[in-house]
Design a protein around this motif. Structure first.
Motif, PDB file in Angstrom:
ATOM      1  N   SER A   6       0.834  -1.204   0.000  1.00 53.54           N
ATOM      2  CA  SER A   6       0.000   0.000   0.000  1.00 53.54           C
ATOM      3  C   SER A   6       0.867   1.252   0.000  1.00 53.54           C
ATOM      4  N   LEU A   7       1.941   1.225   0.790  1.00 57.55           N
ATOM      5  CA  LEU A   7       2.849   2.369   0.809  1.00 57.55           C
ATOM      6  C   LEU A   7       3.506   2.558  -0.547  1.00 57.55           C
ATOM      7  N   GLN A   8       3.894   1.478  -1.197  1.00 55.28           N
ATOM      8  CA  GLN A   8       4.488   1.576  -2.534  1.00 55.28           C
ATOM      9  C   GLN A   8       3.496   2.180  -3.523  1.00 55.28           C
ATOM     10  N   ASP A   9       2.254   1.728  -3.449  1.00 58.17           N
ATOM     11  CA  ASP A   9       1.216   2.254  -4.331  1.00 58.17           C
ATOM     12  C   ASP A   9       1.020   3.744  -4.082  1.00 58.17           C
ATOM     13  N   LEU A  10       0.936   4.125  -2.819  1.00 61.23           N
ATOM     14  CA  LEU A  10       0.770   5.541  -2.485  1.00 61.23           C
ATOM     15  C   LEU A  10       1.965   6.356  -2.968  1.00 61.23           C
ATOM     16  N   ASP A  11       3.175   5.830  -2.765  1.00 64.40           N
ATOM     17  CA  ASP A  11       4.366   6.542  -3.220  1.00 64.40           C
ATOM     18  C   ASP A  11       4.343   6.753  -4.728  1.00 64.40           C
ATOM     19  N   GLN A  12       3.890   5.751  -5.458  1.00 64.79           N
ATOM     20  CA  GLN A  12       3.809   5.873  -6.910  1.00 64.79           C
ATOM     21  C   GLN A  12       2.759   6.921  -7.303  1.00 64.79           C
ATOM     22  N   LEU A  51      -2.749  15.591  -3.921  1.00 67.43           N
ATOM     23  CA  LEU A  51      -1.457  15.294  -3.310  1.00 67.43           C
ATOM     24  C   LEU A  51      -1.550  15.363  -1.793  1.00 67.43           C
ATOM     25  N   ASP A  52      -2.182  16.395  -1.277  1.00 64.51           N
ATOM     26  CA  ASP A  52      -2.329  16.536   0.174  1.00 64.51           C
ATOM     27  C   ASP A  52      -3.073  15.342   0.777  1.00 64.51           C
ATOM     28  N   ALA A  53      -4.126  14.888   0.096  1.00 66.77           N
ATOM     29  CA  ALA A  53      -4.903  13.746   0.586  1.00 66.77           C
ATOM     30  C   ALA A  53      -4.058  12.468   0.576  1.00 66.77           C
ATOM     31  N   LEU A  54      -3.288  12.257  -0.485  1.00 68.03           N
ATOM     32  CA  LEU A  54      -2.432  11.076  -0.553  1.00 68.03           C
ATOM     33  C   LEU A  54      -1.332  11.107   0.499  1.00 68.03           C
ATOM     34  N   LEU A  55      -0.748  12.279   0.711  1.00 65.15           N
ATOM     35  CA  LEU A  55       0.292  12.386   1.730  1.00 65.15           C
ATOM     36  C   LEU A  55      -0.275  12.109   3.123  1.00 65.15           C
ATOM     37  N   LYS A  56      -1.469  12.592   3.374  1.00 69.27           N
ATOM     38  CA  LYS A  56      -2.124  12.335   4.662  1.00 69.27           C
ATOM     39  C   LYS A  56      -2.410  10.838   4.821  1.00 69.27           C
ATOM     40  N   ALA A  60      -0.720   8.273   7.636  1.00 63.37           N
ATOM     41  CA  ALA A  60      -1.535   7.439   8.524  1.00 63.37           C
ATOM     42  C   ALA A  60      -1.162   5.966   8.377  1.00 63.37           C
ATOM     43  N   LEU A  61      -0.950   5.524   7.157  1.00 61.54           N
ATOM     44  CA  LEU A  61      -0.595   4.128   6.913  1.00 61.54           C
ATOM     45  C   LEU A  61       0.785   3.814   7.482  1.00 61.54           C
ATOM     46  N   ALA A  62       1.718   4.734   7.303  1.00 64.36           N
ATOM     47  CA  ALA A  62       3.067   4.532   7.836  1.00 64.36           C
ATOM     48  C   ALA A  62       3.039   4.495   9.355  1.00 64.36           C
ATOM     49  N   ALA A  63       2.262   5.367   9.977  1.00 72.67           N
ATOM     50  CA  ALA A  63       2.154   5.388  11.439  1.00 72.67           C
ATOM     51  C   ALA A  63       1.532   4.089  11.940  1.00 72.67           C
ATOM     52  N   LYS A  64       0.559   3.601  11.228  1.00 80.12           N
ATOM     53  CA  LYS A  64      -0.085   2.338  11.588  1.00 80.12           C
ATOM     54  C   LYS A  64       0.925   1.200  11.537  1.00 80.12           C
ATOM     55  N   GLY A  65       1.758   1.178  10.516  1.00 80.62           N
ATOM     56  CA  GLY A  65       2.783   0.160  10.373  1.00 80.62           C
ATOM     57  C   GLY A  65       3.814   0.216  11.481  1.00 80.62           C
ATOM     58  N   LEU A  66       4.166   1.434  11.897  1.00 81.46           N
ATOM     59  CA  LEU A  66       5.138   1.593  12.969  1.00 81.46           C
ATOM     60  C   LEU A  66       4.582   1.107  14.297  1.00 81.46           C
TER      61      LEU A  66
END
Length: 69
Positions: A6-12, A51-56, A60-66
């Motif tokens: 999911s993070l890879q998809d968001l980054d792309q 872009l702002d929505a995707l970054l947000k 959130a996804l990265a924080a969840k993973g951490l």
């Protein structure tokens, strides 16, 4: 594992929107006339909101993973 994908998809998707913003900014610099400038500004604003929505979402996804680790 799904979070990494999911993070890879968001980054792309973020990279694509950043490229769009770069191109729109270059196009806006070449435009003349109020109508063209307004249209370019609207397109840039739409892309910035996306872009702002995707970054947000990515944050959130990265924080969840951490929190899982």
């Amino acid at each position: 594992m799904a979070d990494a994908a999911s993070l890879q998809d968001l980054d792309q998707r973020i990279a694509v929107i950043r490229d769009n913003l770069r191109e729109l900014t270059e196009q806006a610099a070449a435009f003349s006339g109020a109508e063209d400038e307004a249209r370019a500004a609207d397109r840039i604003a739409d892309q910035q909101q996306a872009l702002d929505a995707l970054l947000k979402e990515r944050e959130a996804l990265a924080a969840k993973g951490l929190r899982r680790e």
